[in-house]
Design an enzyme around this catalytic site. Sequence first.
Site, PDB file in Angstrom:
ATOM      1  N   GLU A 180       0.849  -1.194   0.000  1.00 45.88           N
ATOM      2  CA  GLU A 180       0.000   0.000   0.000  1.00 45.88           C
ATOM      3  C   GLU A 180       0.883   1.243   0.000  1.00 45.88           C
ATOM      4  O   GLU A 180       0.681   2.167  -0.771  1.00 45.88           O
ATOM      5  CB  GLU A 180      -0.942   0.009   1.210  1.00 45.88           C
ATOM      6  CG  GLU A 180      -1.848   1.241   1.220  1.00 45.88           C
ATOM      7  CD  GLU A 180      -2.887   1.270   2.336  1.00 45.88           C
ATOM      8  OE1 GLU A 180      -3.278   0.194   2.836  1.00 45.88           O
ATOM      9  OE2 GLU A 180      -3.319   2.375   2.706  1.00 45.88           O
TER      10      GLU A 180
ATOM     11  N   GLU B  86     -10.777  -7.998   4.050  1.00 49.39           N
ATOM     12  CA  GLU B  86     -10.137  -8.047   5.362  1.00 49.39           C
ATOM     13  C   GLU B  86     -10.950  -8.711   6.473  1.00 49.39           C
ATOM     14  O   GLU B  86     -10.380  -9.404   7.314  1.00 49.39           O
ATOM     15  CB  GLU B  86      -9.770  -6.621   5.807  1.00 49.39           C
ATOM     16  CG  GLU B  86      -8.715  -5.986   4.937  1.00 49.39           C
ATOM     17  CD  GLU B  86      -8.567  -4.505   5.229  1.00 49.39           C
ATOM     18  OE1 GLU B  86      -9.483  -3.730   4.907  1.00 49.39           O
ATOM     19  OE2 GLU B  86      -7.534  -4.128   5.796  1.00 49.39           O
TER      20      GLU B  86
ATOM     21  N   ARG C 161      -7.519   2.778  13.355  1.00 45.05           N
ATOM     22  CA  ARG C 161      -8.445   1.657  13.130  1.00 45.05           C
ATOM     23  C   ARG C 161      -8.468   0.710  14.335  1.00 45.05           C
ATOM     24  O   ARG C 161      -9.469   0.052  14.595  1.00 45.05           O
ATOM     25  CB  ARG C 161      -8.119   0.916  11.834  1.00 45.05           C
ATOM     26  CG  ARG C 161      -9.296   0.088  11.326  1.00 45.05           C
ATOM     27  CD  ARG C 161      -9.019  -0.594   9.992  1.00 45.05           C
ATOM     28  NE  ARG C 161      -9.496   0.131   8.829  1.00 45.05           N
ATOM     29  CZ  ARG C 161     -10.759   0.149   8.399  1.00 45.05           C
ATOM     30  NH1 ARG C 161     -11.697  -0.527   9.060  1.00 45.05           N
ATOM     31  NH2 ARG C 161     -11.090   0.826   7.329  1.00 45.05           N
TER      32      ARG C 161
HETATM   33  N1  LUZ Z   1      -5.549   1.840   4.391  1.00 40.93           N
HETATM   34  C1  LUZ Z   1      -5.771   3.128   4.685  1.00 40.93           C
HETATM   35  C2  LUZ Z   1      -6.311   0.868   4.891  1.00 40.93           C
HETATM   36  O1  LUZ Z   1      -5.029   3.987   4.209  1.00 40.93           O
HETATM   37  N2  LUZ Z   1      -6.807   3.447   5.469  1.00 40.93           N
HETATM   38  C3  LUZ Z   1      -7.624   2.533   6.016  1.00 40.93           C
HETATM   39  O2  LUZ Z   1      -8.564   2.865   6.717  1.00 40.93           O
HETATM   40  C4  LUZ Z   1      -7.366   1.180   5.724  1.00 40.93           C
HETATM   41  N3  LUZ Z   1      -8.115   0.231   6.256  1.00 40.93           N
HETATM   42  C5  LUZ Z   1      -7.831  -1.027   5.989  1.00 40.93           C
HETATM   43  C6  LUZ Z   1      -6.779  -1.329   5.160  1.00 40.93           C
HETATM   44  N4  LUZ Z   1      -6.026  -0.400   4.616  1.00 40.93           N
HETATM   45 MO1  MOS Z   2      -4.679  -2.842   3.140  1.00 40.60          MO
HETATM   46  S1  MOS Z   2      -4.151  -3.466   4.963  1.00 40.60           S
HETATM   47  O1  MOS Z   2      -3.523  -2.356   2.124  1.00 40.60           O
HETATM   48  O2  MOS Z   2      -6.223  -2.992   2.785  1.00 40.60           O
END
Ligand code: LUZ
Ligand code: MOS
Length: 750
Positions: free
Chosen positions: A226, A706, A304
């Site tokens: 990510e 997820e 989160r």
């Molecule tokens: N990535 C992010 C995530 O930037 N914000 C989020 O709330 C999130 N939640 C789950 C997985 N990736």
């Molecule tokens: Mo994510 S933890 O890149 O949805």
Amino acid sequence: MKNIDSFGHVRGESLFLDDIIPQQNTLFGLVFDSPKAHGILKKLDISKAEAIEGVIKIFTHKDIPGENQIGGIIPDEPLLAENEVHFLGQPIAFIVAVSESIAKEARTLIKIEIDALPVITGAKEAAAKQQFIGTPRTFNLGNTSKAFRKCDYVFEDAVFTNGQEHLYLETQGAYAIPMENGSIKITSSTQGPTQVQKGIARVLGIGMHMVEVDVIRLGGGFGGKEDQATPWATLTALATYLLEKPVKFILNRHDDLRMTGKRHPYESNFKIGLAKDLKIIAFEADFYQNAGAAADLSPAVAERTIFHATNSYFIENVRTSVYSCRTNLPPNTAFRGFGGPQGMFVIEAAIAKAAHEIGITAKEIQEINLLQENDELSYGQIMTQTEAVSSWQSTIEKFNYKKLITEVNAFNKRNNDFKKGIAVMPICFGISFTNTPMNHARALVHIYQDGTVGISTGAVEMGQGVNTKMLQVAVQTFAIEPEKVKLETTNTTRVANTSPSAASSTADLNGKALLKACSAILERLKTVAAQELKVNEEEISLLNEWVYVNSKKSSLSWKKLVAKAMLARIALSEKAHYTTPVIHFDKTKEKGHPFAYHVYGTAMITTTVDCTRGTYVFDSIKIVHDYGKSMSEGIDLGQVEGALAQGIGWMTMEEIAYDKSGLLLSNALSTYKIPDIFSIADNIEVIPLETDGNEMAIFKSKAVGEPPLMYGIGAYFAIQNAIKAYNPNYTLKFHTPMTPEKVLMSLYEK
Ligand code: LUZ
Ligand code: MOS
């Protein structure tokens, strides 16, 4: 329908980054990284390495034309270290050579001197030294201090959840090619093409328009790509930009394991208060997140954690705080669940502790505290279309908990060499990026004049099947055969300013944008058909590649209709934009409605522990999962099963280990065990919860990436229950993973 990629995958024909045939004169990159976890860089001597034949150039921070900075949320992370190093594995130099093997040889010739500084590896250790990233966050509901005074039972304990390695099959990497006038094109194995584009522009000091990022597909991401695909793509782009040569850089597994961040380990404390009737009256938790050496996505992950700290339970009085702690580990990052699992483990630990002390099963506490319609969560969201109770009851009834627990108890009475344990694990996971501005997407659709369709969105295919879902949106809207639709690569020149494929939201966001684009073209085509057939537009419908008037087949086929539209000079392309409605969040009050909806489900896990060896097997895993109205049952089942396996791995066997000097000990697959086909029950059964689905989900098909990971948390408590059945002197411990070594010691502790 079947995943459109399965055929290519099975035959080895699907294209990944490393399948791109390199251009002539392509050079190869390799990172030279810090051998120490913390210290002052005294000397860096690259002269010997640079002198060997075939080494083109070794880049250091001095060569960076723009900003030496890759921090997204907080600018605290240099691309290449300058005066200090903050973790073992931190990139210091980028070697570019005519081959990988020459680059490797050069790496051994770089000389470095570092004056060591104290190393911090633990979160609470960092907190004690005031090493925080950003400011702590606290969610409040009711008044916990008052409420604890009314409780009949109050319990406290400490919890540790370990990190987790993403172990995407395809390691990180990128391939950059110089284009005209100083612009570059880069193929990256990233979940976030725009993040990569932005990162490169920043580091090179050029406009984003000079950088084209293309993504074919990933061999897995799980959050690890990510944010953390960006440094490798940026180094590759830096070399291409300065050398004006194609450069390829793919990390080998050892380098990837050492240099990249993982799921955040957390050290936490909880305090739970209950009334005689087992209602949870008050809950407090402090979460110490081990962020590693830079912020990366840690503040968002931390957030989160407290969003999910009460899982699928309603608790009137809640106070949860999270501290992001700076340590000398590689910056930890997004990982499927994104802090949610760490939050949920703690409330489940608190319930397990309370149940143990009171002398009942956790199930008795869990089931009377489940969320009901219109309950309020600690962050202010009022729960609607709540499926906590329905999914719980379906699991308990459809999979006959009563019979199972009776069998387990009878087995445990008869046997002493083996003990069984059972745990029920409900989940409730919020869908949307918690950072509201990220919840948007775009799609670009072309209908070609022969009636075939090309689709571009911001979605990155990483094995989760999003391309198949996108194809389904077009197929259903246009009523055409899947063969007529092609999913294009994810490319920043076709779909710009994208959010990463993350947060389980990729299909929802991009699918909704795509639906808008397809629907707009469809309307135009209907107008053409109405004119052509001299009827009203409302009478037109499409079915099986044919135009129908009032449900009667007309003379016009899909193909003919498209050709007519072309002749009539009607636009056959459309770009659409979607933003999630309703959601909002006020960080100054820590209240709002951050999630479009929640995903629910309940797992029931049964294990048998071998009390001589400390090993365990999962006899059965039974799940009722809230898919909404699944648009793609095979893909969604795959996501549930895969996430479950990954969750069980995190809870039971995947043991990240750093020594006190910050050296990763679990640095290979010989020392880091992940689940295999034998680790998970043959006896997995997943059935869909019967529900109406949710309008906020694409075709009412709820996000699935997820949430099911957190079913795996049940594995920990099932094993713990088996240990309890064997050893009455066992003191409950909340320290993951529950490896066979730990099980064995727990079985025999006095
Ligand atoms: N990535 C992010 C995530 O930037 N914000 C989020 O709330 C999130 N939640 C789950 C997985 N990736
Ligand atoms: Mo994510 S933890 O890149 O949805």
